[in-house]
Every structure is written in structure tokens, then in C-alpha cells.
Design an enzyme around this catalytic site. Structure first.
Site, PDB file in Angstrom:
ATOM      1  N   SER A   1       0.836  -1.204   0.000  1.00  0.00           N
ATOM      2  CA  SER A   1       0.000   0.000   0.000  1.00  0.00           C
ATOM      3  C   SER A   1       0.865   1.247   0.000  1.00  0.00           C
ATOM      4  CB  SER A   1      -0.891   0.012   1.249  1.00  0.00           C
ATOM      5  OG  SER A   1      -1.426   1.308   1.422  1.00  0.00           O
TER       6      SER A   1
ATOM      7  N   HIS B   1      -1.566  -1.340  -3.961  1.00  0.00           N
ATOM      8  CA  HIS B   1      -2.811  -0.954  -3.288  1.00  0.00           C
ATOM      9  C   HIS B   1      -2.815   0.569  -3.096  1.00  0.00           C
ATOM     10  CE1 HIS B   1      -6.260  -1.854  -0.620  1.00  0.00           C
ATOM     11  NE2 HIS B   1      -5.778  -0.921   0.187  1.00  0.00           N
TER      12      HIS B   1
ATOM     13  N   ASP C   1      -4.874   3.751  -1.482  1.00  0.00           N
ATOM     14  CA  ASP C   1      -5.899   4.103  -0.500  1.00  0.00           C
ATOM     15  C   ASP C   1      -6.437   5.508  -0.733  1.00  0.00           C
ATOM     16  OD1 ASP C   1      -6.085   1.806   1.269  1.00  0.00           O
ATOM     17  OD2 ASP C   1      -3.980   2.211   1.716  1.00  0.00           O
TER      18      ASP C   1
ATOM     19  N   MET D   1      -8.932   8.338   0.442  1.00  0.00           N
ATOM     20  CA  MET D   1      -9.691   8.737   1.640  1.00  0.00           C
ATOM     21  C   MET D   1     -10.210  10.163   1.475  1.00  0.00           C
ATOM     22  SD  MET D   1      -7.200   7.319   4.621  1.00  0.00           S
ATOM     23  CE  MET D   1      -6.362   5.736   4.481  1.00  0.00           C
TER      24      MET D   1
ATOM     25  N   HIS E   1      -8.703   1.254  -3.403  1.00  0.00           N
ATOM     26  CA  HIS E   1      -9.570   1.063  -2.233  1.00  0.00           C
ATOM     27  C   HIS E   1     -10.224   2.407  -1.905  1.00  0.00           C
ATOM     28  CE1 HIS E   1      -9.625  -0.010   2.387  1.00  0.00           C
ATOM     29  NE2 HIS E   1     -10.839   0.099   1.878  1.00  0.00           N
TER      30      HIS E   1
ATOM     31  N   MET F   1     -12.189   4.648   0.221  1.00  0.00           N
ATOM     32  CA  MET F   1     -12.747   4.881   1.563  1.00  0.00           C
ATOM     33  C   MET F   1     -13.412   6.252   1.517  1.00  0.00           C
ATOM     34  SD  MET F   1      -9.557   3.336   3.668  1.00  0.00           S
ATOM     35  CE  MET F   1      -8.529   3.485   2.215  1.00  0.00           C
TER      36      MET F   1
ATOM     37  N   MET G   1     -11.421  -5.543   6.240  1.00  0.00           N
ATOM     38  CA  MET G   1     -10.560  -4.581   6.944  1.00  0.00           C
ATOM     39  C   MET G   1     -10.173  -5.173   8.296  1.00  0.00           C
ATOM     40  SD  MET G   1      -9.903  -2.085   5.014  1.00  0.00           S
ATOM     41  CE  MET G   1      -8.885  -1.276   6.243  1.00  0.00           C
TER      42      MET G   1
ATOM     43  N   GLY H   1      -8.334   4.344   7.760  1.00  0.00           N
ATOM     44  CA  GLY H   1      -8.002   5.752   7.916  1.00  0.00           C
ATOM     45  C   GLY H   1      -6.504   6.006   8.024  1.00  0.00           C
ATOM     46  N   PHE H   2      -5.797   5.058   8.601  1.00  0.00           N
ATOM     47  CA  PHE H   2      -4.366   5.290   8.840  1.00  0.00           C
ATOM     48  C   PHE H   2      -3.564   4.004   8.656  1.00  0.00           C
ATOM     49  CE2 PHE H   2      -6.957   8.093  11.393  1.00  0.00           C
ATOM     50  CZ  PHE H   2      -6.470   9.339  11.022  1.00  0.00           C
TER      51      PHE H   2
ATOM     52  N   GLY I   1      -0.134   1.659   9.741  1.00  0.00           N
ATOM     53  CA  GLY I   1       0.619   1.382  10.961  1.00  0.00           C
ATOM     54  C   GLY I   1      -0.202   1.031  12.190  1.00  0.00           C
TER      55      GLY I   1
ATOM     56  N   ASP J   1      -6.629  -6.200   4.826  1.00  0.00           N
ATOM     57  CA  ASP J   1      -5.976  -4.888   4.812  1.00  0.00           C
ATOM     58  C   ASP J   1      -5.876  -4.328   6.225  1.00  0.00           C
ATOM     59  OD1 ASP J   1      -5.050  -2.358   4.186  1.00  0.00           O
ATOM     60  OD2 ASP J   1      -6.827  -1.753   3.049  1.00  0.00           O
ATOM     61  N   GLY J   2      -4.638  -4.126   6.687  1.00  0.00           N
ATOM     62  CA  GLY J   2      -4.403  -3.480   7.980  1.00  0.00           C
ATOM     63  C   GLY J   2      -3.601  -4.339   8.939  1.00  0.00           C
ATOM     64  N   GLY J   3      -2.436  -3.838   9.345  1.00  0.00           N
ATOM     65  CA  GLY J   3      -1.621  -4.534  10.345  1.00  0.00           C
ATOM     66  C   GLY J   3      -0.994  -5.823   9.854  1.00  0.00           C
TER      67      GLY J   3
ATOM     68  N   GLY K   1       1.250  -2.041   4.122  1.00  0.00           N
ATOM     69  CA  GLY K   1       1.743  -0.668   4.003  1.00  0.00           C
ATOM     70  C   GLY K   1       3.052  -0.505   4.741  1.00  0.00           C
TER      71      GLY K   1
END
Ligand code: DX5
Ligand code: ZN
Length: 219
Positions: free
Chosen positions: A8, A33, A35, A37, A66, A68, A137, A142-143, A145, A175-177, A197
Site C-alpha cells: 500500500s 494498493h 488508498d 480517503m 480502495h 474509503m 478490513m 483511515g491510517f 501502521g 488490509d491493515g496490520g 503498508g
């Protein structure tokens, strides 16, 4: 189904996106990817179709966009024309989700639907036969990390089970972590596409990190 790493660019160096992209291309990555927003659907603002069309000019990677954003129908045309390959909208942002998914497909793009951590898989029951991809998700969007939310693994397994039962072909993306540990857990739960990411672009060696994560899903 083929396992795909999708770095990402949210965590990339925006003063030199070209170099960041070359670094993941060198690792043999196939997807990127992106993002988007809007500061309404999520508490952050990133970029729009202009950046997607700039990326399109410098890479042949599959652009996994993606969205958002609230009311994505207003912008789907622009993102398609900008050169997106997959366009994913949020279930929570679409009142007429079936229509939105159809519009993406009519534009010749892969259509994806995403759900936030608090949204159950059951909300996708009526749409899953029409989509190319379902994005789970594993953080609140939104963020970059943030910490991986463990219960996402149950959602991936549940979705994988339903996909087999219904004999459907959509890809399952997370997606995420995502890091060296969580990527394996998601793989075991039945995931196909892994967004990463921070663990790629915030590392000392972007190419080496992408190769390492890619190897974990290919073996
Ligand atoms: C979060 C974005 C993610 C983000 C993931 O709202 O949708 O794609 O880039 O970042 P990491 O991998 O750092 O959690
Ligand atoms: Zn994302």
C-alpha cells in the site's frame, strides 16, 4: 487461488513515488494498493483520480484502488478512466450496493466490496456472487501502521467457508496490520490478497521486505 502481495503506497515516500514503485517491482510484486480517503468516510484525506492516472503512466502493476469515501458512485467513472484495475467500495458507504458493483463491472473493471471491523460477513450475503473481490478490513480504516484486529481471522475463515459452499470465485483480501506474523495467520484462514503498508514501505529495505512477505505467502 493465486496468492498476491499488494503493497500500500499510503506508507510510501510521496516525494518519490516512482522510486518506491520501482523498489516493489524489483521484488516481483504484481499489485499496488492505493488508498483513497475523503475525510468523511474516514478521518483522513489522501488523494484522488489524478494520482491514480499519474501512477498508471509509470507502472504496469495491477492498481488495486480502495475507495474509503462516501457516495462512491459519484467518482467511479473518474477512477476507472484514471486506469484503476480493481475498484473496491465499502459496503457501509453504498445504499444501492448492487447498482454500484454493476457500474464498476460495466466500466470493465474488477469490482470489490469491503467491510469494516465491526461489520459482519453476513451483510455481504446478497452481493458476494456479483463481486470479484471481498476486502476484510483488519483495522479501522483511515491510517497506516495500526495493530491487526485478531477477530478478522474468523471473518476470513467464515467468508472462505461460504465461498466454498456456494462455489464462488471472488478473491479474499485483507488490509491493515499485516506483517510477517499476521500474513501467515491470514493465509491459513483462507486469504488470497494481502495488503501491506508499513511493513513494506517503512522498512530499511523496501525490496527485501516485499520479497520476504511474498515468500511467506508463496510457500
Ligand atoms: C488503512 C488502509 C490500509 C493501510 C494499511 O485505512 O486501508 O491500506 O495502508 O497500512 P498498514 O499495512 O500499515 O496497516
Ligand atoms: Zn486499503
Amino acid at each position: 487461488m493465486e496468492k498476491i502481495l499488494a503493497p500500500s503506497i499510503l506508507s510510501a515516500d510521496f516525494t518519490n513515488l516512482n522510486q518506491s514503485i520501482r523498489a516493489v517491482e524489483l521484488a516481483g510484486v504484481k499489485w499496488l494498493h492505493c488508498d483513497v480517503m475523503d475525510g468523511h468516510f474516514v478521518p483522513n484525506i489522501t488523494f484522488g483520480p489524478l494520482v491514480i492516472s499519474s501512477l498508471r503512466k509509470i507502472t504496469e502493476l495491477h492498481l488495486d484502488v480502495h475507495l474509503m469515501i462516501t457516495d462512491p458512485d459519484r467518482y467511479i467513472n473518474d477512477f476507472a478512466r484514471a486506469g484503476s484495475d480493481t475498484i473496491t467500495v465499502h459496503q457501509e458507504a453504498c445504499i444501492h450496493l448492487n447498482r454500484t458493483i454493476n457500474s464498476i463491472k460495466e466500466l470493465g473493471k474488477n469490482a470489490g466490496v469491503s467491510i469494516n471491523p465491526a461489520t459482519p460477513v453476513s451483510t455481504l450475503f446478497e452481493i458476494m456472487e456479483f463481486v470479484d473481490l471481498v476486502l476484510i478490513m483488519s483495522v479501522n480504516p483511515g491510517f497506516g501502521g495500526q495493530k491487526f484486529i485478531k477477530s478478522s481471522l474468523n471473518k476470513i475463515s467464515e467468508l472462505n467457508k461460504i465461498r466454498t459452499e456456494k462455489n464462488l470465485k471472488f478473491q479474499i483480501e485483507v488490509d491493515g496490520g499485516i506483517d510477517r506474523t499476521t500474513i501467515k495467520e491470514c493465509l491459513n484462514a483462507g486469504c488470497d490478497v494481502f495488503v501491506a503498508g508499513n511493513s513494506v514501505f517503512n522498512s530499511d529495505n523496501i525490496t527485501a521486505s516485499a520479497i520476504e512477505l511474498n515468500n511467506l505467502i508463496k510457500t
